[in-house]
Design a protein around this motif. Structure first.
Motif, PDB file in Angstrom:
ATOM      1  N   SER A  74      51.587  50.194  45.632  1.00 54.22           N
ATOM      2  CA  SER A  74      52.982  50.123  45.189  1.00 54.22           C
ATOM      3  C   SER A  74      53.429  51.290  44.330  1.00 54.22           C
ATOM      4  N   GLY A  75      52.489  52.098  43.848  1.00 50.72           N
ATOM      5  CA  GLY A  75      52.898  53.290  43.115  1.00 50.72           C
ATOM      6  C   GLY A  75      52.844  53.170  41.619  1.00 50.72           C
ATOM      7  N   GLY A  76      52.410  52.060  41.088  1.00 57.84           N
ATOM      8  CA  GLY A  76      52.303  51.901  39.637  1.00 57.84           C
ATOM      9  C   GLY A  76      51.579  50.620  39.301  1.00 57.84           C
ATOM     10  N   SER A  77      51.644  50.239  38.030  1.00 57.13           N
ATOM     11  CA  SER A  77      51.003  48.999  37.618  1.00 57.13           C
ATOM     12  C   SER A  77      51.626  47.822  38.358  1.00 57.13           C
ATOM     13  N   LYS A  99      47.055  52.920  43.005  1.00 61.33           N
ATOM     14  CA  LYS A  99      47.933  53.931  42.415  1.00 61.33           C
ATOM     15  C   LYS A  99      48.311  53.627  40.974  1.00 61.33           C
ATOM     16  N   GLY A 100      47.823  52.512  40.440  1.00 61.85           N
ATOM     17  CA  GLY A 100      48.100  52.154  39.050  1.00 61.85           C
ATOM     18  C   GLY A 100      47.178  51.045  38.609  1.00 61.85           C
ATOM     19  N   PHE A 101      47.295  50.671  37.347  1.00 65.32           N
ATOM     20  CA  PHE A 101      46.510  49.551  36.850  1.00 65.32           C
ATOM     21  C   PHE A 101      46.888  48.274  37.591  1.00 65.32           C
ATOM     22  N   MET A 102      45.885  47.457  37.860  1.00 68.86           N
ATOM     23  CA  MET A 102      46.094  46.237  38.626  1.00 68.86           C
ATOM     24  C   MET A 102      45.774  45.010  37.784  1.00 68.86           C
ATOM     25  N   THR A 103      46.601  43.976  37.943  1.00 70.09           N
ATOM     26  CA  THR A 103      46.337  42.678  37.340  1.00 70.09           C
ATOM     27  C   THR A 103      46.271  41.635  38.443  1.00 70.09           C
ATOM     28  N   VAL A 104      45.237  40.817  38.408  1.00 71.04           N
ATOM     29  CA  VAL A 104      45.131  39.680  39.319  1.00 71.04           C
ATOM     30  C   VAL A 104      45.220  38.422  38.454  1.00 71.04           C
ATOM     31  N   GLU A 105      46.324  37.728  38.570  1.00 71.76           N
ATOM     32  CA  GLU A 105      46.563  36.530  37.762  1.00 71.76           C
ATOM     33  C   GLU A 105      46.332  35.291  38.628  1.00 71.76           C
ATOM     34  N   VAL A 106      45.260  34.579  38.332  1.00 69.58           N
ATOM     35  CA  VAL A 106      44.899  33.387  39.094  1.00 69.58           C
ATOM     36  C   VAL A 106      45.256  32.156  38.261  1.00 69.58           C
ATOM     37  N   GLN A 107      46.274  31.449  38.695  1.00 64.76           N
ATOM     38  CA  GLN A 107      46.660  30.214  38.025  1.00 64.76           C
ATOM     39  C   GLN A 107      46.199  28.984  38.794  1.00 64.76           C
ATOM     40  N   GLY A 108      46.006  29.132  40.072  1.00 62.86           N
ATOM     41  CA  GLY A 108      45.600  28.011  40.909  1.00 62.86           C
ATOM     42  C   GLY A 108      44.097  27.874  41.008  1.00 62.86           C
ATOM     43  N   THR A 109      43.674  26.997  41.909  1.00 69.13           N
ATOM     44  CA  THR A 109      42.262  26.795  42.236  1.00 69.13           C
ATOM     45  C   THR A 109      42.002  27.349  43.632  1.00 69.13           C
ATOM     46  N   ILE A 110      41.022  28.237  43.729  1.00 65.06           N
ATOM     47  CA  ILE A 110      40.654  28.815  45.016  1.00 65.06           C
ATOM     48  C   ILE A 110      39.296  28.249  45.412  1.00 65.06           C
TER      49      ILE A 110
END
Length: 412
Positions: A74-77, A99-110
């Motif tokens: 996406s070109g950025g965070s 292309k930038g810092f990544m956050t993976v926000e897991v709120q559910g159950t996988i």
């Protein structure tokens, strides 16, 4: 060694704080500089917008990967969001560079699929070649290991093929993982390989005490790793520190059930890298089969494990509170050639359910040197013994003692 340990812990704290500030600064800069985003678009990539069903039945792995690819490019965070709900997924690879810092926000159950033929390599979620990563959200990775633990044959074969780990970080730099739960992994819960500047805190890692090879976190060939303030109870080591691990800090871990906190096993394979700069402090072990342990294979090629500190540790009904075992996992008669040196045990207290509370059994080929034991106070809490006191056993080791020694110091 005390000065070295204090400096290392201070360095870890400063680098972790700096990483947090850098991530926040970068995210704010990217958010304000983007002109192509629509109104209200904050760079969040919701997996349900990419086809995830969240019905607990359909395999959402492809939707997760599509959302990751879009966020990564996406070109950025950017943030990949896994909202509340129950998801089913087979193997997932989140690959960089991005292309930038990544956050993976897991709120559910996988939940992981349970057909082992789905897994062409031994991991479920894999984060690879990423510089700048946050994984958080309070959600759960459920490996559904109970369905496949029966296929684990590692008790019968030292060359067994491990089942898939739940979460693997491969060549990940500048990462923070916090406030997630790993439940019933098939094999390792989390596995770090070739990582640098990696911080994990406030994790909940859970599996039954009899689940096979479910190490809470295994760390190998990684530098500057901090794991803290977490609850870990598994069927294997709560934390295991493998070959090539350097500058690792383990703090404030509550461990149990499980096999304790271990450096090793080391020396099983050729060309293993040395281990150094390991600090385990402020941890509590409850009902574990071992406390703090260093383990190496007999007949191993030469390598080194040095500058290791176990400090301010509480043992609660632990079977083997303090143990160095250089004849681990094999009936080979050749001694280990892993050289263990400069290991400090300080302020270790609590209860042992076995009369042999301290066992320092080093290699005749490469004796342990620079072992320090200060203020050890372990009480016997076993059910059957001819004595109500604890004892110690030491061989092939140069040890210095200071302060209280219960059990009494070994004759060395």
């Amino acid at each position: 060694m005390a000065v070295i340990t204090e400096r290392f812990q201070a360095k870890v704290a400063i680098l972790a704080l700096g990483l947090i500030l850098a991530l926040l600064s970068n995210f704010m800069a990217e958010a304000t500089s983007r002109r192509g985003l629509g109104e209200g678009d904050s760079g969040v990539f919701d997996v349900t917008s990419y086809g995830a069903k969240a019905d607990g039945k359909a395999d959402d792995a492809m939707a997760f990967v599509k959302a990751w690819v879009a966020a990564c490019k996406s070109g950025g965070s950017a943030k990949l969001s896994i909202p509340t709900g129950t998801y089913m997924a087979g193997p997932v690879v989140f690959q960089g560079p991005c292309k930038g810092f990544m956050t993976v926000e897991v709120q559910g159950t996988i939940k992981a699929t349970t057909d082992i033929s789905d897994y062409s390599s031994p991991e479920w979620f894999s984060f690879e070649h990423i510089d700048g990563l946050i994984v958080n959200g309070g959600g759960t990775f459920d490996g559904q290991g109970a369905a496949v633990w029966k296929y684990n044959d590692c008790k019968d074969s030292s060359d067994c093929q491990l089942l898939p780990s739940s979460i693997k970080f491969m060549a990940v730099k500048n990462a923070i993982v916090h406030e997630i739960t790993s439940l019933n992994s098939k094999s390792f819960h989390t596995h770090l390989v070739n990582c640098d500047n990696f911080t994990a805190h406030d994790l909940t890692i859970t599996a039954p005490g009899d689940s096979p090879n479910t190490d809470g976190m295994h760390i190998s060939r990684s530098n500057l790793v901090s794991v803290s303030n977490s609850q870990i109870g598994t069927g294997d080591d709560c934390v295991s520190i493998g070959q090539g691990a350097t500058q690792v800090s383990i703090q404030n871990i509550v461990c149990g059930p499980g096999h304790g906190i271990s450096v090793g096993s080391l020396g099983k394979y050729k060309d293993e890298e040395d281990v150094s700069g390991i600090s385990v402090t402020g941890c509590t072990l409850k009902g574990t089969t071992n406390g703090v342990r260093i383990k190496t294979w007999p007949g191993s090629p030469p390598s080194k494990a040095s500058s290791i500190a176990f400090e301010d540790i509480t043992m609660d009904s632990v079977k083997n509170p303090i143990i160095i075992d250089q004849n681990y996992g094999s009936s080979k008669k050749e001694p280990s050639q892993v050289k263990i040196s400069n290991v400090r045990y300080t302020n270790i207290k609590g209860t042992s359910i076995s009369p042999m509370a301290v066992s320092i059994l080093c290699s005749s080929e490469a004796p342990c040197t620079g072992i320090e034991m200060t203020d050890i106070d372990l009480q016997f809490m076993g059910k059957s013994s001819k004595s109500d006191t604890v004892s110690s056993s030491c061989s092939n080791a140069k040890i210095t003692f200071g302060g209280k020694q219960n059990p009494p110091a070994c004759d060395v």
